[in-house]
Design a protein around this motif. Structure first.
Motif, short mmCIF file in Angstrom:
data_model
loop_
_atom_site.label_atom_id
_atom_site.label_comp_id
_atom_site.label_asym_id
_atom_site.label_seq_id
_atom_site.Cartn_x
_atom_site.Cartn_y
_atom_site.Cartn_z
N ALA A 54 0.84 -1.20 0.00
CA ALA A 54 0.00 0.00 0.00
C ALA A 54 0.88 1.24 0.00
O ALA A 54 1.69 1.44 0.88
N ALA A 55 0.69 2.06 -1.00
CA ALA A 55 1.41 3.34 -1.03
C ALA A 55 0.75 4.30 -0.06
O ALA A 55 -0.46 4.46 -0.05
N GLN A 75 -2.95 -7.66 7.93
CA GLN A 75 -1.97 -6.97 7.11
C GLN A 75 -2.19 -5.46 7.21
O GLN A 75 -3.27 -4.97 6.87
N VAL A 76 -1.17 -4.75 7.67
CA VAL A 76 -1.27 -3.29 7.74
C VAL A 76 -1.47 -2.71 6.34
O VAL A 76 -2.22 -1.75 6.15
N SER A 77 -0.80 -3.29 5.35
CA SER A 77 -0.93 -2.77 3.97
C SER A 77 -2.36 -2.88 3.47
O SER A 77 -2.87 -1.97 2.82
N ARG A 78 -3.03 -3.99 3.80
CA ARG A 78 -4.41 -4.15 3.35
C ARG A 78 -5.33 -3.19 4.09
O ARG A 78 -6.27 -2.63 3.51
N LEU A 79 -5.09 -3.00 5.38
CA LEU A 79 -5.90 -2.05 6.15
C LEU A 79 -5.79 -0.65 5.56
O LEU A 79 -6.80 0.04 5.38
N LEU A 80 -4.58 -0.22 5.25
CA LEU A 80 -4.40 1.11 4.66
C LEU A 80 -5.06 1.22 3.29
O LEU A 80 -5.62 2.26 2.95
N VAL A 264 4.78 3.74 11.27
CA VAL A 264 3.69 2.93 10.72
C VAL A 264 2.38 3.30 11.38
O VAL A 264 1.36 3.53 10.70
N MET A 265 2.37 3.37 12.69
CA MET A 265 1.15 3.69 13.42
C MET A 265 0.70 5.13 13.15
O MET A 265 -0.49 5.42 13.15
N ARG A 266 1.65 6.02 12.93
CA ARG A 266 1.29 7.41 12.64
C ARG A 266 0.46 7.49 11.37
O ARG A 266 -0.54 8.22 11.30
N VAL A 267 0.83 6.73 10.37
CA VAL A 267 0.09 6.72 9.11
C VAL A 267 -1.27 6.07 9.27
O VAL A 267 -2.29 6.58 8.80
N VAL A 268 -1.31 4.92 9.95
CA VAL A 268 -2.57 4.21 10.15
C VAL A 268 -3.54 5.06 10.97
O VAL A 268 -4.72 5.20 10.62
#
Length: 292
Positions: A54-55, A75-80, A264-268
């Protein structure tokens, strides 16, 4: 002081009773494959799908790429990816990707231990209910108009705004009694999303020293406890006591240290906060923040 086996048995009994009581008014619905769009589905236990990294949009905090973490469901990428897809035009929130966000968050909570199913059980019910309402909407006789006469109206359950407006106009939202409306169900998801936002924010910013259970408890007391009866609050306390240590969280987001977890958490959290802000505004302007 009761022994640990006795505590575990008591915890299981309390949670079983709570889940039984909490399932009395919200219908379960049938569970179908998640490949069928808008069908009631849960893919929590399906094999991990391969997804592209995920970009991270510039407006959400950077240009980094968060890739897939192999060997686990969440998956963090899928969540984003789902969070970004839920950001609709005109500050709206699209319901389909919003519910997909919740399915990914369910995997996150399930990975924290079996007793966290106390929370995920209710989320699963709410996802199923909103999807069932969408299916019923699609089956309405006037849902497929003749395009030669007039353009088709937007689907009532396409977005948060369209759902709230449609249910208000149809009189299915009650401000006095509990009803299985999408609006009331969304409000419960909305509150839970704020709880998770605060938890992830704490996990990303607070240095090691406080347990994950402590951070969960703090977020719960701030957001959800005021809306829960005493029995639910006691059951939640038991859940917090069984939470794993923070190393389990680092593994879930595919990092080795707290320092690596912070960006990572800052972006999520930024993405979740924007979804919450938009939903909060739509509920607030319709005086729906206190639906029974």
């Amino acid at each position: 002081m009761p022994s640990r086996p006795r505590q575990c048995v008591l915890s299981a009994l309390l949670l079983s009773l709570l889940l039984f009581l909490s399932s009395l008014w919200l219908p379960q619905g049938s569970i179908q494959s998640c490949d069928q769009s808008w069908g009631p589905c849960l893919n929590v236990y399906s094999p991990t799908r391969q997804v592209a990294p995920a970009a991270v949009p510039v407006e959400l905090g950077g240009n980094d790429i968060i890739g897939e973490c192999t060997g686990q469901q969440f998956q963090v990428s899928r969540l984003l990816l789902h969070l970004n897809s839920a950001l609709g035009p005109a500050s709206d929130v699209l319901l389909d990707p919003y519910l997909l966000c919740w399915e990914e968050l369910i995997k996150f909570m399930e990975a924290l231990g079996p007793l966290v199913g106390f929370f995920t059980h209710k989320v699963e019910e709410k996802i199923t209910l909103i999807r069932q309402l969408s299916l019923e909407e699609s089956a309405r006789p006037n849902a497929i108009p003749d395009e030669r006469v007039a353009p088709p109206p937007p689907h009532a359950y396409r977005s948060v705004r369209s759902m709230l407006e449609a249910e208000l106009q149809r009189g299915v939202v009650s401000f006095d009694t509990e009803t299985p409306s999408g609006s009331r169900t969304l409000l419960r998801l909305h509150r839970s999303l704020l709880w998770l936002q605060l938890l992830l924010e704490k996990l990303g910013t607070e240095r090691e020293g406080r347990s994950m259970g402590d951070l969960c408890r703090d977020a719960y007391l701030e957001v959800l406890a005021p809306h829960h009866p005493w029995l639910v609050q006691r059951a939640a306390e038991l859940v917090f006591r069984t939470m794993p240590d923070r190393s389990a969280f680092l593994q879930l987001v595919c990092v080795r240290t707290q320092e690596e977890a912070e960006p990572v958490m800052r972006v999520v959290v930024a993405a979740i906060r924007e979804i919450h802000r938009r939903t909060q505004k739509e509920l607030e302007i319709r005086n729906m923040l206190d639906l029974p």
